[in-house]
Scaffold this motif. Sequence first.
Motif, PDB file in Angstrom:
ATOM      1  N   ILE B 629       0.839  -1.205   0.000  1.00  0.00           N
ATOM      2  CA  ILE B 629       0.000   0.000   0.000  1.00  0.00           C
ATOM      3  C   ILE B 629       0.870   1.250   0.000  1.00  0.00           C
ATOM      4  N   MET B 630       1.884   1.257   0.871  1.00  0.00           N
ATOM      5  CA  MET B 630       2.739   2.441   0.969  1.00  0.00           C
ATOM      6  C   MET B 630       3.544   2.610  -0.317  1.00  0.00           C
ATOM      7  N   GLY B 631       3.896   1.493  -0.951  1.00  0.00           N
ATOM      8  CA  GLY B 631       4.577   1.566  -2.239  1.00  0.00           C
ATOM      9  C   GLY B 631       3.700   2.293  -3.251  1.00  0.00           C
ATOM     10  N   GLY B 632       2.443   1.921  -3.281  1.00  0.00           N
ATOM     11  CA  GLY B 632       1.491   2.586  -4.176  1.00  0.00           C
ATOM     12  C   GLY B 632       1.359   4.052  -3.810  1.00  0.00           C
ATOM     13  N   LEU B 633       1.361   4.296  -2.512  1.00  0.00           N
ATOM     14  CA  LEU B 633       1.223   5.666  -2.031  1.00  0.00           C
ATOM     15  C   LEU B 633       2.396   6.525  -2.496  1.00  0.00           C
ATOM     16  N   ILE B 634       3.580   5.924  -2.537  1.00  0.00           N
ATOM     17  CA  ILE B 634       4.752   6.681  -2.988  1.00  0.00           C
ATOM     18  C   ILE B 634       4.562   7.112  -4.438  1.00  0.00           C
ATOM     19  N   VAL B 635       4.098   6.154  -5.263  1.00  0.00           N
ATOM     20  CA  VAL B 635       3.890   6.480  -6.677  1.00  0.00           C
ATOM     21  C   VAL B 635       2.866   7.613  -6.784  1.00  0.00           C
ATOM     22  N   ALA B 636       1.754   7.457  -6.082  1.00  0.00           N
ATOM     23  CA  ALA B 636       0.725   8.499  -6.110  1.00  0.00           C
ATOM     24  C   ALA B 636       1.280   9.807  -5.577  1.00  0.00           C
ATOM     25  N   GLY B 637       2.104   9.697  -4.502  1.00  0.00           N
ATOM     26  CA  GLY B 637       2.694  10.887  -3.895  1.00  0.00           C
ATOM     27  C   GLY B 637       3.569  11.646  -4.887  1.00  0.00           C
ATOM     28  N   TYR B 638       4.358  10.907  -5.660  1.00  0.00           N
ATOM     29  CA  TYR B 638       5.230  11.576  -6.622  1.00  0.00           C
ATOM     30  C   TYR B 638       4.419  12.302  -7.693  1.00  0.00           C
ATOM     31  N   VAL B 639       3.308  11.678  -8.101  1.00  0.00           N
ATOM     32  CA  VAL B 639       2.441  12.338  -9.082  1.00  0.00           C
ATOM     33  C   VAL B 639       1.880  13.630  -8.476  1.00  0.00           C
ATOM     34  N   ALA B 640       1.402  13.519  -7.219  1.00  0.00           N
ATOM     35  CA  ALA B 640       0.806  14.686  -6.562  1.00  0.00           C
ATOM     36  C   ALA B 640       1.842  15.795  -6.390  1.00  0.00           C
ATOM     37  N   VAL B 641       3.052  15.407  -5.977  1.00  0.00           N
ATOM     38  CA  VAL B 641       4.102  16.400  -5.766  1.00  0.00           C
ATOM     39  C   VAL B 641       4.449  17.094  -7.084  1.00  0.00           C
ATOM     40  N   LEU B 642       4.476  16.300  -8.163  1.00  0.00           N
ATOM     41  CA  LEU B 642       4.785  16.884  -9.468  1.00  0.00           C
ATOM     42  C   LEU B 642       3.733  17.930  -9.846  1.00  0.00           C
ATOM     43  N   LEU B 643       2.479  17.585  -9.605  1.00  0.00           N
ATOM     44  CA  LEU B 643       1.397  18.525  -9.914  1.00  0.00           C
ATOM     45  C   LEU B 643       1.546  19.797  -9.079  1.00  0.00           C
ATOM     46  N   MET B 644       1.843  19.585  -7.793  1.00  0.00           N
ATOM     47  CA  MET B 644       1.976  20.733  -6.896  1.00  0.00           C
ATOM     48  C   MET B 644       3.150  21.627  -7.320  1.00  0.00           C
ATOM     49  N   LEU B 645       4.260  20.983  -7.657  1.00  0.00           N
ATOM     50  CA  LEU B 645       5.426  21.743  -8.112  1.00  0.00           C
ATOM     51  C   LEU B 645       5.100  22.468  -9.408  1.00  0.00           C
TER      52      LEU B 645
END
Lengths: 202, 765
Positions: B629-645
């Motif tokens: 789950i946390m692995g998936g969360l990391i992938v999602a997190g990177y997408v979210a961070v990219l959008l935010m950046l």
Amino acid sequence: MRRLLALGCALLSLSAHASDLVKDVRARLVDAPLVRGRFEQKKTVTGFKKPLVSKGDFLLARDQGVLWNTRTPFASTLTLTRKSLSAEQGQGGAAYHLDSTKEPALAAVNELLFALLAGDVTTLQKRFKVEGALVGPAGWRLELTPTDAGLARVFKHIQLEGDGYVRQVRMEETRGDVSVILFDQLTRTPPPDATETERLGK
Amino acid sequence: MANRLAILWALVVLAVGVHQVHFWRAARLDTDVLALLPEDEQAPEVDAATRKLADEAGRQVVLLVGAKDWASAQQVADEATRALARASDVLEPAVVDTSALDLAVDFYRPYRDRLLTPAQRQWLTRATPEELGGTALMKLYQPAGARMTDWNADPLGLWPDWWQARAAETSARPRDGRLWLSGEGREWVLLTWKSKVSAFALGDGARVTAAVEQARARVEAAVPGARLVASGVPLYAEAAAAQASWEMSTIGLGSLAAVLILVWLTFRSLRPILLVGVSLALGCAVALSVTALVFDRVHLLTLVFGASLVGVAEDYGFHYFAARQGKAPSERGPVMRSLLPGMALALVTSVVAYLALGVAPFPGLRQMAVFSAAGLTAAFLTVVCWFPSLDRGTLPVTAFSARFSASITRWPRITSTRGWWLTGAAVAALVAVGLWKLEPQDDLRQLQGAPANLIADQRELGRLLGLPSPAQFFLVEGDSDEQVLAREAVLKQRLDALVAERVFAGYRAVSDWLPSQAQQREDAALSARAEARAVAAVSESTGEAPTRAAFAEEPLTPSRFLAGPAAATIRQQWLGTLGARQYSVLMLRGLNDPQQLPRLEEATRGLEGIRWVDKTAEISGLLGRYRRIMGGLIVAGYVAVLLMLGTRFGRQAWRAWLPSVLGTLITLALFGWVGAPLQLFTVLGLVLLLGMGVDYGIFLLEHPGDGAAWLAVALAGVSTLLSFGLLALSATPALRSFGLAMLLGEVTIWILTPCFRLPPKKATP
């Protein structure tokens, strides 16, 4: 369970008077590796009006065990070794067997019976307060009170009388039953025969 | 405005200070590893069972003292007892109350007729009348025996056997006034002591452990070959407290020293040292207060992990001073305002990353998340609210910082050349192979940081004593007490077959001490029938008319049993009512072979209301599930961070983003190459990496071409590295793998981030 067991086991205190009496009694006893003889047991049991009397013969082999052959009122054999207690009835097929290597409580009772028949005062001293007196030129009398909590749960008092051999044992149980065992025709021969050796080997 | 914020923050700090005084006075620190374990999401009753089983031991210290023969065993037991008695300020012998067994025997006496062992049940069912009569007569005439009742209350002498079966639940037996057992080539004496201290404060000196060690030394000196094996919650607690104390000071002081030295080298002024120190101290204090307020109790490992906060929370102070260096004191306000957007963004990504740790249902992890998020926020607020007001003097540029700031221009920068593409391809290949080699591992042991000798002792003790395992058990469920006990009985029949096959040694069930009422009725009828025959045979033989004693009219009910003296032995297995259902736990002894576990699970097949609980497997499963789950969360997190950046930096956002992605992948690949397993805690380290690694990119993008930003990033990187690197020293495997992931990731990101900086011409606005 650990707790219950811990509770069940009070500390044993050695009799403080490992006195001259014990030494004197031991001096009067014959040091025999083997004793044979006849016994008469009178057991007074709650719920029975008359004492229950049984007779038979026994063999005590100091290093092996005790054979207790009841002849009347019914035939049965009891074999007591360091490892187990087993009983068998000639007819009817009733039998029971208790392994005492894993149950020191049972081993303690076995050891006690050994010691009582053999007059092994040194062993008895470990679990009883020993009092008594010498009687006449050759006799003696001992009064035993258990100091071991496990035995105290079973026995109130034990009296032992004898000379060169133990002649009489009187066991007073905590629940009120009393057994008196008298021994006679005591000899130091013959050695165990084949059947007896086999029974003692169990 | 700025002044008002400063005052407001001062008030908060004051409140925290008051709370801190209270907290340390009554330090409510948790040392229990169990507190770190996840709550069971699906089955709260399993949780309740585990906790009840664990609570049993509490303050107990159990020791086995053994030697080759019984006489020396007794001698060394006395040695050990004397040594332990000397530590009477922390230890006392567990009270031996001789009356309790008698009380229990008396309690059960009226119910004797309905208490049978399975073997007795079998025998009574098939024995002929002659056999019953003969046995009764032989036992009656036997010269001596351990009778527990009057003859007429137990004419077949069944009861001592029943008690012996109860005693078989442990291998210790009374012998010569001690508790004895024999095993593994030695005769042993069992000693039970209790710790007098309930809480284990940090740095308190492991006094119980010291006493046990002294006893061990005495035992080993007294008789050659003698051994002492000890276990107990107090020993674990002391080891954990000592370990945590050491780790906290190593990690905390280590990174603090590093931070302060860096500050000194860079600014050569006392003021930055003091102010950065203040921001760190406040960060830690607020973190602790918030954690204590949210969770009531603070776990030791939270503090150990929290010590790594020092190396992260200093970032904001560094940024401020790096930007402020060489500027006039009057520019403090504008400097802070120019820094604020980047710092706030960095704070948000870090806090979000920390809080993401709390997604997994591990209470310990949630504490660490809250602790770090609160601490980071407090350090940030201290810098923002206080620094401009307190930092009044001048701060000239030092030679060190000037040289360092300039180094950014010499740092390699990735451009679209053939060489860079080749390097990129080579790295990609190495990363791909590393990732392919990566092996996941979800072993429960990653949570266990106890010293190996304690664990070995505990295993040996459990083996010798035949103690039931608290990690694997059967949970029995029913509409009523009666149903629970009846279901236990059905299960026990299946287990008896496995015991006969020596799959395990035995079990401990409530229904052994409290049979179901149906069972009681059945057994009472069986014993009544058999004993009537026995009494008849005896009266025929003796010519007397003895009568069988009368027993209780009513069955032994759960409420009577629980109020009685025997309940203490089994109470922790009787869970009672949870929700609308009744529960009990059936425990297993001598279950040493993990390969047999499936057979136990199989034993429940087709049985209603019985569940096999394998806590070890369950937690491993949970660790694995959350790793994914946390692995998936990391992938999602990177997408979210990219959008935010993207919202802030537009098309250049990838420059802040890619180094973190690469850092994560390279870290994973390194784990794969060196054969280190991929655990939940490695993944969690990577989650945090996502939040922190991006910070460097943010600062470099926020202040392109600004040597001060690079200086701050460099300082922050070094101190973060140190604190998480020091975490890799922890004795707890989970924290170690966490620290290692952070260490490798941070180094990579730190090296890579400047390579992705804006080209010089774009950098000049």
